[in-house]
Design a protein around this motif. Structure first.
Motif, PDB file in Angstrom:
ATOM      1  N   VAL A 171       1.853   7.871 -11.200  1.00 42.70           N
ATOM      2  CA  VAL A 171       2.124   6.615 -11.901  1.00 42.70           C
ATOM      3  C   VAL A 171       0.847   5.778 -11.896  1.00 42.70           C
ATOM      4  CG1 VAL A 171       3.536   4.530 -11.955  1.00 42.70           C
ATOM      5  CG2 VAL A 171       4.526   6.690 -11.188  1.00 42.70           C
ATOM      6  N   PRO A 172       0.431   5.215 -13.027  1.00 45.74           N
ATOM      7  CA  PRO A 172      -0.796   4.409 -13.062  1.00 45.74           C
ATOM      8  C   PRO A 172      -0.731   3.246 -12.072  1.00 45.74           C
ATOM      9  CG  PRO A 172      -0.046   4.887 -15.282  1.00 45.74           C
ATOM     10  CD  PRO A 172       1.043   5.351 -14.355  1.00 45.74           C
ATOM     11  N   PRO A 173      -1.818   2.981 -11.343  1.00 41.94           N
ATOM     12  CA  PRO A 173      -1.815   1.880 -10.362  1.00 41.94           C
ATOM     13  C   PRO A 173      -1.448   0.532 -10.971  1.00 41.94           C
ATOM     14  CG  PRO A 173      -3.745   3.269 -10.058  1.00 41.94           C
ATOM     15  CD  PRO A 173      -3.077   3.734 -11.321  1.00 41.94           C
ATOM     16  N   LYS A 174      -1.855   0.295 -12.218  1.00 44.68           N
ATOM     17  CA  LYS A 174      -1.531  -0.976 -12.862  1.00 44.68           C
ATOM     18  C   LYS A 174      -0.026  -1.135 -13.021  1.00 44.68           C
ATOM     19  CE  LYS A 174      -2.555  -3.769 -16.966  1.00 44.68           C
ATOM     20  NZ  LYS A 174      -3.299  -3.813 -18.259  1.00 44.68           N
ATOM     21  N   ALA A 175       0.646  -0.050 -13.416  1.00 51.43           N
ATOM     22  CA  ALA A 175       2.098  -0.108 -13.579  1.00 51.43           C
ATOM     23  C   ALA A 175       2.783  -0.334 -12.234  1.00 51.43           C
ATOM     24  CB  ALA A 175       2.601   1.183 -14.223  1.00 51.43           C
ATOM     25  N   VAL A 176       2.267   0.317 -11.185  1.00 52.03           N
ATOM     26  CA  VAL A 176       2.845   0.122  -9.852  1.00 52.03           C
ATOM     27  C   VAL A 176       2.668  -1.324  -9.397  1.00 52.03           C
ATOM     28  CG1 VAL A 176       2.729   0.815  -7.432  1.00 52.03           C
ATOM     29  CG2 VAL A 176       2.461   2.528  -9.223  1.00 52.03           C
ATOM     30  N   PHE A 177       1.487  -1.881  -9.635  1.00 44.61           N
ATOM     31  CA  PHE A 177       1.216  -3.256  -9.210  1.00 44.61           C
ATOM     32  C   PHE A 177       2.107  -4.251  -9.950  1.00 44.61           C
ATOM     33  CE2 PHE A 177      -1.209  -7.247  -9.614  1.00 44.61           C
ATOM     34  CZ  PHE A 177      -1.310  -7.574  -8.269  1.00 44.61           C
ATOM     35  N   ILE A 178       2.291  -4.030 -11.254  1.00 53.49           N
ATOM     36  CA  ILE A 178       3.178  -4.913 -12.020  1.00 53.49           C
ATOM     37  C   ILE A 178       4.607  -4.806 -11.489  1.00 53.49           C
ATOM     38  CG2 ILE A 178       4.209  -5.316 -14.292  1.00 53.49           C
ATOM     39  CD1 ILE A 178       1.546  -4.454 -15.524  1.00 53.49           C
ATOM     40  N   GLY A 179       5.034  -3.587 -11.195  1.00 56.07           N
ATOM     41  CA  GLY A 179       6.364  -3.400 -10.623  1.00 56.07           C
ATOM     42  C   GLY A 179       6.509  -4.091  -9.278  1.00 56.07           C
ATOM     43  N   GLN A 180       5.452  -4.062  -8.473  1.00 53.59           N
ATOM     44  CA  GLN A 180       5.484  -4.747  -7.183  1.00 53.59           C
ATOM     45  C   GLN A 180       5.614  -6.259  -7.362  1.00 53.59           C
ATOM     46  OE1 GLN A 180       1.800  -3.197  -5.614  1.00 53.59           O
ATOM     47  NE2 GLN A 180       2.868  -1.833  -4.202  1.00 53.59           N
ATOM     48  N   LEU A 204       0.822  -1.205   0.000  1.00 49.41           N
ATOM     49  CA  LEU A 204       0.000   0.000   0.000  1.00 49.41           C
ATOM     50  C   LEU A 204       0.860   1.260   0.000  1.00 49.41           C
ATOM     51  CD1 LEU A 204      -2.817  -1.014   2.521  1.00 49.41           C
ATOM     52  CD2 LEU A 204      -3.026  -0.734   0.048  1.00 49.41           C
ATOM     53  N   TYR A 205       1.986   1.198   0.689  1.00 52.97           N
ATOM     54  CA  TYR A 205       2.904   2.338   0.703  1.00 52.97           C
ATOM     55  C   TYR A 205       3.410   2.631  -0.710  1.00 52.97           C
ATOM     56  CZ  TYR A 205       7.192   4.981   1.589  1.00 52.97           C
ATOM     57  OH  TYR A 205       8.183   5.927   1.561  1.00 52.97           O
ATOM     58  N   ASP A 206       3.751   1.579  -1.451  1.00 52.88           N
ATOM     59  CA  ASP A 206       4.203   1.774  -2.828  1.00 52.88           C
ATOM     60  C   ASP A 206       3.102   2.370  -3.696  1.00 52.88           C
ATOM     61  OD1 ASP A 206       6.637   0.714  -2.127  1.00 52.88           O
ATOM     62  OD2 ASP A 206       6.138  -1.313  -2.790  1.00 52.88           O
ATOM     63  N   LEU A 207       1.875   1.897  -3.500  1.00 54.37           N
ATOM     64  CA  LEU A 207       0.760   2.439  -4.275  1.00 54.37           C
ATOM     65  C   LEU A 207       0.529   3.914  -3.954  1.00 54.37           C
ATOM     66  CD1 LEU A 207      -1.766  -0.546  -4.025  1.00 54.37           C
ATOM     67  CD2 LEU A 207      -0.577   0.235  -6.084  1.00 54.37           C
ATOM     68  N   ARG A 208       0.733   4.280  -2.699  1.00 54.25           N
ATOM     69  CA  ARG A 208       0.572   5.683  -2.318  1.00 54.25           C
ATOM     70  C   ARG A 208       1.628   6.551  -2.992  1.00 54.25           C
ATOM     71  NH1 ARG A 208       1.660   7.668   3.775  1.00 54.25           N
ATOM     72  NH2 ARG A 208       3.749   7.179   3.044  1.00 54.25           N
ATOM     73  N   ILE A 209       2.882   6.085  -2.967  1.00 51.48           N
ATOM     74  CA  ILE A 209       3.948   6.835  -3.641  1.00 51.48           C
ATOM     75  C   ILE A 209       3.658   6.943  -5.130  1.00 51.48           C
ATOM     76  CG2 ILE A 209       6.395   6.811  -4.247  1.00 51.48           C
ATOM     77  CD1 ILE A 209       5.891   7.639  -1.399  1.00 51.48           C
ATOM     78  N   GLY A 210       3.161   5.857  -5.726  1.00 51.62           N
ATOM     79  CA  GLY A 210       2.806   5.899  -7.136  1.00 51.62           C
ATOM     80  C   GLY A 210       1.725   6.915  -7.433  1.00 51.62           C
ATOM     81  N   GLN A 211       0.774   7.038  -6.521  1.00 52.33           N
ATOM     82  CA  GLN A 211      -0.285   8.027  -6.701  1.00 52.33           C
ATOM     83  C   GLN A 211       0.270   9.444  -6.622  1.00 52.33           C
ATOM     84  OE1 GLN A 211      -3.439   7.778  -3.823  1.00 52.33           O
ATOM     85  NE2 GLN A 211      -4.843   9.013  -5.041  1.00 52.33           N
ATOM     86  N   TYR A 212       1.187   9.671  -5.683  1.00 53.78           N
ATOM     87  CA  TYR A 212       1.798  10.995  -5.574  1.00 53.78           C
ATOM     88  C   TYR A 212       2.572  11.350  -6.843  1.00 53.78           C
ATOM     89  CZ  TYR A 212       0.796  10.882  -0.552  1.00 53.78           C
ATOM     90  OH  TYR A 212       0.177  10.828   0.662  1.00 53.78           O
ATOM     91  N   LEU A 213       3.227  10.351  -7.430  1.00 51.93           N
ATOM     92  CA  LEU A 213       4.064  10.592  -8.601  1.00 51.93           C
ATOM     93  C   LEU A 213       3.294  10.463  -9.911  1.00 51.93           C
ATOM     94  CD1 LEU A 213       7.275   8.640  -7.478  1.00 51.93           C
ATOM     95  CD2 LEU A 213       6.805  11.081  -7.295  1.00 51.93           C
TER      96      LEU A 213
END
Length: 264
Positions: A59-68, A48-57
């Protein structure tokens, strides 16, 4: 709590307590219970922390999830390899109770000790009427401590009693009694500087750069720890002894790293 303050309560002890009373006399079972009960929460919060940082930056949630997902796979392989190499090269130090200035097995030893304490002896030590009964009672007291400030805020809403977080205060009061804790003062300074001064008086800079700076510092710290561990910490290559200076005093001199205590 974590979303609002950035403070994450460790759930390990809660899982160990519950497991100790549910499966008494079985420390190995307590380890597995803690692993699936507490580590799942910890990993979920990290995602969830990564998703929050992605939202601030932006970055699309799908891309963040794939990166995770990719990071989890690569991280599992790297962590396993690092674990094997470190244990092989630093086994003697890791088994030592005190470790040294660079390596210590205290976390694993603590995990084993807690599994024995709660898994094998939990009912005998922490049940009502036993030696450490107040450890169990403290979980209930934790629910009571916020109530005075809740009612004070109801009667005096302008004073700011709602800003007092008893959970964080109690946690750090307890944390002051163990280990080197001078980092707490540094956290207070950083929190005051960024979350109060810059947020209030330099709001434009705060909104534009604060989270980028936080993400950069987190990433840089993790990379630095990784490469220092590999190259000079003795994990893979030969261990390099760091020179003693003001911020790295010689343990033989009796001075602790944070200068809060000196052996006489």
């Amino acid at each position: 709590m974590y979303a609002v303050t950035g403070f994450r309560f460790p759930t390990t002890i809660v899982a160990q307590v519950i497991g100790g009373f549910m499966i008494p006399g079985r420390p190995i079972a307590n380890m597995y219970f803690t692993m699936f009960g507490a580590n799942t929460v910890t990993q979920s919060l990290a995602l969830l922390y990564d998703l929050r940082i992605g939202q601030y930056l932006k970055v699309p949630p799908k891309a963040v999830f794939i990166g995770q997902c990719v990071g989890c796979v690569i991280g599992a392989i790297v962590h396993y390899a690092m674990n094997e190499v470190i244990i092989s090269n630093q086994r003697v130090i890791l088994l030592d109770n005190n470790g040294d200035t660079q390596w210590s097995g205290q976390n694993i030893q603590s995990f084993n000790t807690k599994a024995l304490t709660w898994g094998a002896l939990g009912a005998q030590l922490f049940s009502p009427g036993k030696t450490y009964e107040w450890v169990t009672y403290s979980f209930g007291l934790g629910l009571v401590f916020p109530l005075p400030f809740y009612f004070l805020h109801k009667f005096f809403p302008k004073i700011g009693f709602n800003m007092i977080n008893t959970g964080i205060i109690c946690w750090y009061l307890g944390n002051l009694t163990v280990g080197i804790n001078s980092s707490i003062f540094v956290r207070i300074i950083l929190g005051f500087t960024f979350q109060y001064f810059l947020r209030k008086y330099r709001s434009e800079w705060f909104n534009r750069y604060n989270y980028l700076l936080a993400a950069g510092l987190d990433s840089g710290t993790n990379l630095a720890v990784f490469f220092v561990t590999l190259l000079v910490g003795g994990a893979v290559m030969k261990k390099v002894t760091m020179p003693f200076w003001t911020l790295n005093p010689d343990p033989a001199s009796g001075v602790f790293t944070d200068y809060c205590y000196k052996k006489v």
